[in-house]
Design a protein around this motif. Structure first.
Motif, short mmCIF file in Angstrom:
data_model
loop_
_atom_site.label_atom_id
_atom_site.label_comp_id
_atom_site.label_asym_id
_atom_site.label_seq_id
_atom_site.Cartn_x
_atom_site.Cartn_y
_atom_site.Cartn_z
N ARG A 145 0.82 -1.21 0.00
CA ARG A 145 0.00 0.00 0.00
C ARG A 145 0.85 1.26 0.00
O ARG A 145 0.37 2.33 0.38
N LEU A 146 2.09 1.13 -0.44
CA LEU A 146 3.02 2.27 -0.35
C LEU A 146 3.41 2.82 -1.72
O LEU A 146 4.50 3.40 -1.86
N GLY A 147 2.52 2.70 -2.70
CA GLY A 147 2.83 3.23 -4.02
C GLY A 147 3.12 4.72 -4.01
O GLY A 147 4.07 5.19 -4.65
N ASP A 148 2.31 5.49 -3.27
CA ASP A 148 2.54 6.93 -3.19
C ASP A 148 3.86 7.24 -2.50
O ASP A 148 4.59 8.17 -2.89
N ILE A 149 4.19 6.47 -1.47
CA ILE A 149 5.44 6.68 -0.73
C ILE A 149 6.63 6.38 -1.63
O ILE A 149 7.65 7.09 -1.60
N VAL A 150 6.52 5.35 -2.43
CA VAL A 150 7.60 5.00 -3.37
C VAL A 150 7.88 6.17 -4.30
O VAL A 150 9.04 6.54 -4.55
#
Length: 209
Positions: free
Chosen positions: A157-162
């Protein structure tokens, strides 16, 4: 179903209640060591898990209510006043219903926003997964949001963080792909959550005081 209508007084109550709840969930003795020396200026978390929970809740504070929720409006702009509850606090201070003197409220929100919009530079940051060592300069609000969100969610769930980490590194002269970004997340956390945030947590708590 007819949507609810909220008055200015209603929205003020909602903002103050939401902010009070978030601050109360962060700044209390269940998270920090209880010390009674007046000269003590450095807050210490009781455990590593306490610092992670503080940061997770802080990331929520450094966000906005969902668009249209309770009729709350979002400020325009690119700074933290337009991206966090701080803008809503200033709106309350501009036209208060519960008291006339909001000087302390508005000055505290403005000072915190200015601090968040500033940057921190860390030298000799070693990221072994991409074999990079060097300085990294990043906006405070950016790294706090990255670390808080990454502490809360699993990697799927960390696509934005990536994408945010990719941009931080690109701004500091290093381009990496998506796969490399996922590998960098725990290394970024070690530097900016476990060291930089820990060093500045007293300042954050002071703003909430």
């Amino acid at each position: 179903m007819k949507s609810a209508q909220y008055s200015d007084l209603d929205r003020e109550i909602i903002v103050l209640s939401a902010v009070w709840d978030l601050i109360g969930s962060m700044v209390h003795y269940a998270h920090f060591e209880k010390r009674h020396r007046l000269e003590e200026t450095m807050l210490m978390f009781k455990t590593h898990e306490c610092s992670k929970l503080f940061l997770i809740i802080l990331a929520d504070f450094l966000s906005l209510p969902r668009s249209g929720t309770f009729g709350l409006s979002h400020r325009s702009g690119s700074g933290s006043l337009a991206k966090t509850y701080l803008g809503n606090i200033l709106d309350v201070g501009a036209k208060p219903h519960f008291g006339r003197d909001t000087t302390l409220l508005t000055s505290s929100a403005t000072s915190f926003a200015e601090w968040l919009d500033g940057s921190v530079s860390v030298d000799k940051v070693w990221l072994p997964s991409i074999e990079r060592e060097g300085s990294i300069t990043v906006q405070r609000m950016n790294y706090l949001k990255i670390c808080g969100t990454a502490s809360k969610h699993g990697f799927t769930r960390l696509g934005d963080i990536v994408r945010k980490i990719q941009k931080v590194l690109a701004d500091n002269g290093t381009d990496i792909n998506e796969g490399q970004s996922y590998l960098v997340i725990p290394e970024f956390q070690e530097w900016f959550r476990d060291h930089v945030f820990m060093a500045s947590s007293t300042a954050v708590a002071f703003f909430f005081k």
